[in-house]
Write a protein that holds these residues in place. Structure first.
Motif, mmCIF file in Angstrom:
data_model
loop_
_atom_site.group_PDB
_atom_site.id
_atom_site.type_symbol
_atom_site.label_atom_id
_atom_site.label_comp_id
_atom_site.label_asym_id
_atom_site.label_seq_id
_atom_site.Cartn_x
_atom_site.Cartn_y
_atom_site.Cartn_z
ATOM 1 N N ASP A 19 35.625 39.943 50.874
ATOM 2 C CA ASP A 19 34.773 40.239 49.728
ATOM 3 C C ASP A 19 35.579 40.578 48.485
ATOM 4 O O ASP A 19 35.073 40.518 47.369
ATOM 5 C CB ASP A 19 33.791 41.371 50.061
ATOM 6 C CG ASP A 19 34.484 42.699 50.330
ATOM 7 O OD1 ASP A 19 35.678 42.701 50.642
ATOM 8 O OD2 ASP A 19 33.805 43.744 50.237
ATOM 9 N N ASP A 28 37.337 36.448 47.675
ATOM 10 C CA ASP A 28 36.551 35.230 47.499
ATOM 11 C C ASP A 28 36.273 34.990 46.013
ATOM 12 O O ASP A 28 35.701 35.842 45.339
ATOM 13 C CB ASP A 28 35.235 35.340 48.260
ATOM 14 C CG ASP A 28 34.404 34.085 48.146
ATOM 15 O OD1 ASP A 28 33.554 34.031 47.238
ATOM 16 O OD2 ASP A 28 34.613 33.163 48.950
ATOM 17 N N LEU A 39 32.481 38.572 53.915
ATOM 18 C CA LEU A 39 31.610 38.037 52.874
ATOM 19 C C LEU A 39 30.191 38.557 53.073
ATOM 20 O O LEU A 39 29.653 38.494 54.187
ATOM 21 C CB LEU A 39 31.609 36.510 52.920
ATOM 22 C CG LEU A 39 32.935 35.823 52.591
ATOM 23 C CD1 LEU A 39 32.822 34.324 52.843
ATOM 24 C CD2 LEU A 39 33.349 36.095 51.159
#
Length: 408
Positions: A371, A374, A176
């Motif tokens: 990434d 999410d 993230l």
């Protein structure tokens, strides 16, 4: 430089604070911070325990990093319905669903704090890194860990380490990103002027409608410990995201951090009447404030627009201290982009000790990247700010998620 082999120790407290902080100078998330986190986890039996990897030469400590051991489920990045489907599928092959990981980094930090002594030249640093990798491999074998991983490498650290890690057989996947707001402004009006007209108007409208909110900045939380923990847990439960052990704070975390960091840990408290409606934990450095955790009491916080109120309070907190960077973490990307933030990529580097499994996981990596999966980040990709502001990387270049993922 004659290098003494690195080793993994069971507690960060086994390393002298001065040695640790010399390798990672100026960080609020320092030796005292990580020791406090580990102490809270040990005392409560909740949360992940952290040790450390340390490398020494004939002079002293030359490299340090926190490490932790945990069981990683391959469906951890999945959320909502996809997680439920994966859980059903993994029940058929439980041995493949969960992997024991020796991880460099901390569950209580948003970047991988791997530091080297300033006296090392490039060759000595490479030698230290080789010793560190050897210590990790020995520890992984002793602990029967399937994987060795580096969690949340920031762009600069990843660029420096990637060639060596690739040669050592490590693959990558996207973690993230971290939202960061640059604040090269004289005052809050200057910040607001940098936003789109629509966003500026929205913030001002919310502040005008917030009503009577009293903001208090406090070092230490005596008498509020239980209330702050409850607000944090309630907010986390409402988020709809579940990253398992990686997002669990041990009871006593906030008290331990406040006591360990002193004035570097500031609690912003938002009162409506006599009720604590929200709090922020801010970690303060000379040139950066880390907005570490936020807790809100709903519906009171929502009725008083406390997200916008706290955002502007944190902007003013930075500007009043001539601090040019506000780091706001790995959640709520759409709002943070709209408020002028950029997204700094994070990378996970990993190696399975079984070559066949490593080959398979390396090819699954793009599909299992945090990434990529999410939901908040997926929403932010389609977000186009009214003023055309483009999310930029730490190097200042426009973010291109798919290209960055292919190049990793």
């Amino acid at each position: 430089m004659k290098m003494v082999a690195g080793r993994v120790v069971g507690s960060i407290a086994e390393i002298e604070a001065a040695d640790w902080d010399a390798c990672l100078p100026g960080e609020a998330e320092c030796h005292a911070y990580f020791s406090a986190c580990d102490g809270a986890a040990a005392a409560s039996g909740v949360g992940l325990r952290c040790g450390a990897v340390v490398v020494r030469d004939s002079v002293g400590v030359v490299a340090v990093a926190p490490v932790f051991l945990f069981t990683y489920r391959l469906d951890t990045p999945l959320q909502g319905r996809a997680r439920r489907w994966a859980e059903a599928a993994f029940r058929l092959v439980p041995g493949l669903a969960a992997l024991r990981v020796l991880c460099v980094g901390s569950p209580y930090a948003e970047r991988c704090y791997l530091g080297f002594a300033a006296r090392l030249d490039a060759a000595a640093r490479a030698e230290a890194m080789q010793a560190l990798l050897a210590a990790l491999e020995d520890e992984a074998r002793a602990r029967a860990a399937h994987l060795v991983a580096f969690k949340d490498l920031a762009p600069r650290e990843d660029a420096a380490l990637a060639p060596m890690l690739r040669r050592a057989g490590f693959a990558s996947l996207g973690s993230l990103p971290v939202a960061t707001l640059d604040l090269p402004f004289v005052d809050a009006d200057g910040y607001l002027a940098s936003l789109s007209g629509a966003t500026r108007k929205d913030i001002r409208r919310k502040l005008a409608k917030a009503g009577a909110v009293r903001i208090e900045h406090r070092v230490g939380i005596a008498g509020l410990e239980g209330e702050i923990e409850a607000l944090y847990e309630a907010t986390r439960a409402r988020s709809g995201l579940d990253y398992g052990e990686l997002e669990v704070l041990p009871p006593g975390y906030f008290v331990a951090v406040a006591e360990a960091l002193g004035e570097r840990a500031v609690f912003a408290l938002y009162w409506v009447g006599d009720t604590l409606a929200a709090f922020n934990l801010l970690l303060v450095e000379s040139d950066r404030v880390i907005d570490k955790f936020l807790g809100m009491r709903d519906p009171l916080a929502r009725n008083h627009n406390l997200y916008a109120v706290s955002w502007m309070a944190n902007v003013r907190f930075c500007l009043e201290r001539a601090i040019g960077e506000l780091q706001t973490g790995q959640t709520a990307y759409a709002s943070k982009l709209r408020f002028g933030s950029r997204l700094v990529p994070s990378t996970i580097r990993f190696r399975h000790r079984n070559r066949l499994m490593q080959w398979l996981l390396a090819r699954l990596g793009p599909w299992l990247s945090f990434d990529h999966l999410d939901p908040q980040l997926a929403s932010s990709r389609s977000f186009s700010p009214p003023d055309g502001r483009v999310p930029r990387s730490a190097a200042g270049v426009p973010m291109d998620w798919e290209r960055a993922k292919r190049k990793a």
